[in-house]
Motif scaffolding. Structure first.
Motif, PDB file in Angstrom:
ATOM      1  N   GLN A   1       0.434  19.041  -4.942  1.00  0.00           N
ATOM      2  CA  GLN A   1      -0.258  19.321  -3.301  1.00  0.00           C
ATOM      3  C   GLN A   1      -1.657  17.945  -3.363  1.00  0.00           C
ATOM      4  O   GLN A   1      -1.012  17.065  -2.101  1.00  0.00           O
ATOM      5  N   ASP A   2      -2.308  17.056  -4.196  1.00  0.00           N
ATOM      6  CA  ASP A   2      -2.534  16.072  -4.437  1.00  0.00           C
ATOM      7  C   ASP A   2      -0.887  15.029  -3.971  1.00  0.00           C
ATOM      8  O   ASP A   2      -0.939  13.967  -3.544  1.00  0.00           O
ATOM      9  N   ALA A   3       0.157  15.074  -4.819  1.00  0.00           N
ATOM     10  CA  ALA A   3       0.751  14.614  -4.579  1.00  0.00           C
ATOM     11  C   ALA A   3       1.837  14.275  -4.004  1.00  0.00           C
ATOM     12  O   ALA A   3       2.142  13.620  -3.032  1.00  0.00           O
ATOM     13  N   LEU A   4       1.945  15.280  -2.855  1.00  0.00           N
ATOM     14  CA  LEU A   4       2.840  16.016  -1.416  1.00  0.00           C
ATOM     15  C   LEU A   4       1.745  14.632  -0.421  1.00  0.00           C
ATOM     16  O   LEU A   4       2.339  14.081  -0.142  1.00  0.00           O
ATOM     17  N   THR A   5       0.499  15.191  -0.989  1.00  0.00           N
ATOM     18  CA  THR A   5      -0.478  14.185   0.348  1.00  0.00           C
ATOM     19  C   THR A   5      -0.416  12.549   0.183  1.00  0.00           C
ATOM     20  O   THR A   5       0.026  12.362   0.983  1.00  0.00           O
ATOM     21  N   PHE A   6      -0.399  12.367  -1.027  1.00  0.00           N
ATOM     22  CA  PHE A   6      -0.179  11.136  -1.659  1.00  0.00           C
ATOM     23  C   PHE A   6       1.467  10.561  -0.812  1.00  0.00           C
ATOM     24  O   PHE A   6       1.231   9.776  -0.247  1.00  0.00           O
ATOM     25  N   LEU A   7       2.395  11.446  -0.885  1.00  0.00           N
ATOM     26  CA  LEU A   7       4.214  10.954  -0.783  1.00  0.00           C
ATOM     27  C   LEU A   7       4.127  11.241   1.131  1.00  0.00           C
ATOM     28  O   LEU A   7       4.470  10.323   1.043  1.00  0.00           O
ATOM     29  N   GLN A   8       3.531  11.913   1.791  1.00  0.00           N
ATOM     30  CA  GLN A   8       3.896  11.797   2.617  1.00  0.00           C
ATOM     31  C   GLN A   8       3.207  10.422   3.411  1.00  0.00           C
ATOM     32  O   GLN A   8       3.590  10.079   4.138  1.00  0.00           O
ATOM     33  N   LYS A   9       1.420  10.390   2.453  1.00  0.00           N
ATOM     34  CA  LYS A   9       1.296   8.760   3.295  1.00  0.00           C
ATOM     35  C   LYS A   9       1.948   8.040   3.045  1.00  0.00           C
ATOM     36  O   LYS A   9       2.100   6.710   4.059  1.00  0.00           O
ATOM     37  N   CYS A  10       2.473   7.580   2.010  1.00  0.00           N
ATOM     38  CA  CYS A  10       3.512   6.821   1.564  1.00  0.00           C
ATOM     39  C   CYS A  10       4.719   6.322   2.816  1.00  0.00           C
ATOM     40  O   CYS A  10       4.778   5.215   3.953  1.00  0.00           O
TER      41      CYS A  10
ATOM     42  N   LEU B   1       0.637  -1.233  -0.011  1.00  0.00           N
ATOM     43  CA  LEU B   1       0.156   0.251  -0.412  1.00  0.00           C
ATOM     44  C   LEU B   1       0.789   1.624  -0.141  1.00  0.00           C
ATOM     45  O   LEU B   1       0.114   2.485  -0.609  1.00  0.00           O
ATOM     46  N   ALA B   2       1.726   1.032   0.944  1.00  0.00           N
ATOM     47  CA  ALA B   2       2.504   2.585   0.974  1.00  0.00           C
ATOM     48  C   ALA B   2       3.201   2.465  -0.978  1.00  0.00           C
ATOM     49  O   ALA B   2       2.874   3.816  -1.199  1.00  0.00           O
ATOM     50  N   GLN B   3       4.105   2.045  -1.316  1.00  0.00           N
ATOM     51  CA  GLN B   3       4.512   1.711  -2.703  1.00  0.00           C
ATOM     52  C   GLN B   3       3.212   2.006  -3.746  1.00  0.00           C
ATOM     53  O   GLN B   3       3.269   3.539  -5.220  1.00  0.00           O
ATOM     54  N   THR B   4       2.125   1.840  -3.190  1.00  0.00           N
ATOM     55  CA  THR B   4       0.947   2.257  -4.444  1.00  0.00           C
ATOM     56  C   THR B   4       0.764   4.755  -3.732  1.00  0.00           C
ATOM     57  O   THR B   4       0.732   4.371  -4.857  1.00  0.00           O
ATOM     58  N   TYR B   5       0.994   4.130  -2.709  1.00  0.00           N
ATOM     59  CA  TYR B   5       0.686   6.004  -2.443  1.00  0.00           C
ATOM     60  C   TYR B   5       1.918   7.086  -3.293  1.00  0.00           C
ATOM     61  O   TYR B   5       1.896   7.776  -3.431  1.00  0.00           O
ATOM     62  N   ASN B   6       2.737   6.182  -2.862  1.00  0.00           N
ATOM     63  CA  ASN B   6       4.296   6.418  -3.911  1.00  0.00           C
ATOM     64  C   ASN B   6       3.813   6.456  -5.440  1.00  0.00           C
ATOM     65  O   ASN B   6       4.243   7.879  -5.783  1.00  0.00           O
ATOM     66  N   SER B   7       3.663   5.679  -5.616  1.00  0.00           N
ATOM     67  CA  SER B   7       3.178   5.076  -7.332  1.00  0.00           C
ATOM     68  C   SER B   7       1.861   6.555  -7.695  1.00  0.00           C
ATOM     69  O   SER B   7       2.288   7.958  -7.981  1.00  0.00           O
ATOM     70  N   LEU B   8       1.047   6.728  -6.646  1.00  0.00           N
ATOM     71  CA  LEU B   8      -0.254   8.136  -7.265  1.00  0.00           C
ATOM     72  C   LEU B   8       0.609   9.214  -6.322  1.00  0.00           C
ATOM     73  O   LEU B   8      -0.075  10.043  -7.253  1.00  0.00           O
ATOM     74  N   GLY B   9       1.414   9.571  -5.601  1.00  0.00           N
ATOM     75  CA  GLY B   9       2.446  10.669  -5.844  1.00  0.00           C
ATOM     76  C   GLY B   9       2.372  11.614  -7.225  1.00  0.00           C
ATOM     77  O   GLY B   9       1.959  12.651  -7.148  1.00  0.00           O
ATOM     78  N   PHE B  10       3.518  10.656  -8.329  1.00  0.00           N
ATOM     79  CA  PHE B  10       4.014  10.335  -8.941  1.00  0.00           C
ATOM     80  C   PHE B  10       2.938  10.949  -9.593  1.00  0.00           C
ATOM     81  O   PHE B  10       3.129  11.551 -10.862  1.00  0.00           O
ATOM     82  N   VAL B  11       1.942  10.236 -10.045  1.00  0.00           N
ATOM     83  CA  VAL B  11       0.727   9.941 -10.989  1.00  0.00           C
ATOM     84  C   VAL B  11       0.064  11.317 -10.950  1.00  0.00           C
ATOM     85  O   VAL B  11       0.503  12.501 -12.028  1.00  0.00           O
TER      86      VAL B  11
END
Length: 449
Positions: free
Chosen positions: A70-79, A52-62
């Motif tokens: 800002q959405d990217a930052l949120t997802f990467l911080q969640k990762c 799940l952490a890896q998915t958030y990492n990829s979501l941040g880049f997408v």
């Protein structure tokens, strides 16, 4: 920040191991489809928290590629948050990619001090493990492999190489064994030179190290069904369905197994249930279409389509097939296999203009992407030969298909068609046969090297 400082910072960023440096080109990606798949992974919490952490990492880049920093930052911080919770004191190597993404994102957002702070975190990790460069940790190689695998089929070979390197360092790792099995299956399915036995062997190993992964069991059931090993496949299918009755990927594979096994009605019921959970899944709509096609073809093979009732049922099933193929191509842009099948169904329904239009659209997409070319060339050639009665166009596309690879299933079919055309022309008269053989040779030359 001065221009010199900016150049130094960017030079250091380019040395990082993360999505921003892995040459995942925006132009090569179907970002809408990728975003939907990654969000589905989060919604259904597929896999453990490490995945799940890896998915958030990829979501941040997408999200960054889609212009939502800002959405990217949120997802990467969640990762980062999930990684620290999951790995606790042993999280350093698992954070290398996330910190690299955050350093790049902050740089693009012109938050240079924050970018530098993430670089400092990565430097600290590197100092803890001086014997291995950052890119040679299995944690980094494995995440890189998953990114290549998820982002585009164009990167499947890179994914395969990275998984193999990661498994050399960590042979029993659950995630890397699972990913390696999936990528081998995709490469084999697309005819890129991986034997089915290797895929089955790796699926067995992945299940051995992760016996609770129902998606792996369902996929192995499908592969065994393709080899007519139904007994073991049925047992695996039942285990997978019992363990994950609502997971869309599991249901999709189970439904495919059931269709191969001849249980089309049960397959349809499962897929409809999955569709309630994922109504915009192009893959599930495609699988449903194939079920209705199977039922239609079975009726036609029985030779009872001449009765009024059977004819109506065949038309109803064809309409259902077309409906779900329409949805599949709507929800998954550039879905070449589904677009080709939709053109075939319109052709069978007598709507030749619509079929021609779809074939032309699909040919353009397939040639631009360099994907599924043999399949579309063969289908279009058959359409030209049997529906449009244009032998010259049919020969042109049979030759295009044959030229790609004569030893594949589609290549062999094209070769068979061409031989039949030659034989038929030769049987008419010596002169016309000679002319037709000359014509086919000319078409082969025109296909070019």
């Amino acid at each position: 920040m001065s221009s010199t400082e900016g150049t130094i910072l960017e030079d250091e960023l380019r040395k990082l191991e993360c999505h921003f440096t892995w040459e995942l080109e925006k132009e090569e990606l179907d970002l809408t489809d990728l975003l939907n798949r990654l969000e589905q992974h989060v919604d259904f919490k597929l896999g453990d928290n490490a995945g799940l952490a890896q998915t958030y990492n990829s979501l941040g880049f997408v999200k960054y590629l889609l212009g939502s920093p800002q959405d990217a930052l949120t997802f990467l911080q969640k990762c980062v948050e999930i990684t620290k919770e999951y790995w606790d004191n042993d999280c350093d190597k698992w954070l290398i990619v996330a910190y690299g993404n955050l350093a790049w994102l902050q740089y693009h957002m012109k938050c240079f001090s924050e970018s530098e702070s993430y670089l400092e975190k990565i430097r600290s990790i590197a100092q803890k493990f001086p014997d291995s460069p950052l890119g040679f940790h299995h944690e980094v190689l494995g995440e890189k492999a998953w990114a290549f695998f998820k982002f585009s089929r164009k990167y499947y070979n890179q994914a395969k190489d990275c998984f193999e390197k990661a498994l050399e360092l960590e042979p029993r790792n659950v995630q890397w064994n699972c990913g390696y099995a999936f990528v081998l299956n995709r490469i084999e399915t697309h005819g890129f030179g991986v034997p089915k036995l290797l895929t089955i062997k790796q699926l067995r190993k992945a299940i051995e190290v992760n016996p609770d992964n129902d998606e792996l069991k369902a996929l192995l059931a499908v592969k065994l069904a393709e080899s007519t090993e139904y007994d073991e496949g049925e047992k695996l299918m039942e285990e997978a369905l019992e363990g994950s009755p609502n997971a869309p990927n599991v249901i999709r594979y189970v439904a495919k197994f059931l269709r191969s096994y001849g249980s089309v009605e049960r397959s349809i019921a499962l897929l409809k249930r999955a569709l309630e959970k994922s109504p915009t899944s192009g893959f599930i709509h495609h699988q449903l279409a194939l079920c209705y096609k199977r039922k239609k073809n079975d009726l036609q093979r029985e030779g009872c389509q001449n009765t009024s009732k059977a004819g109506d049922e065949i038309q109803r099933l064809r309409s259902q097939c077309i409906y779900h193929l329409d949805k599949a191509t709507e929800f998954k842009c550039g879905f070449i296999v589904a677009m080709t099948e939709l053109a075939n169904q319109y052709s069978e329904d007598g709507k030749l203009d619509r079929a021609e239009e779809l074939f032309q659209q699909t040919l353009q997409i397939a040639e631009e992407k360099n994907e599924n070319l043999q399949y579309i060339y063969l289908s279009y050639a058959e359409f030209q030969q049997y529906k449009k009665r244009s032998l010259s166009d049919a020969i042109t596309y049979y030759m295009k298909c044959l030229k790609i690879d004569k030893d594949t299933t589609n290549g062999k079919k094209s070769d068979k068609h061409l031989k039949k055309i030659n034989d038929k022309q030769s049987s008419k008269s010596f002169g016309s046969g000679k002319a037709k053989r000359t014509f086919v040779r000319k078409e082969e030359r025109n296909a070019g090297p």
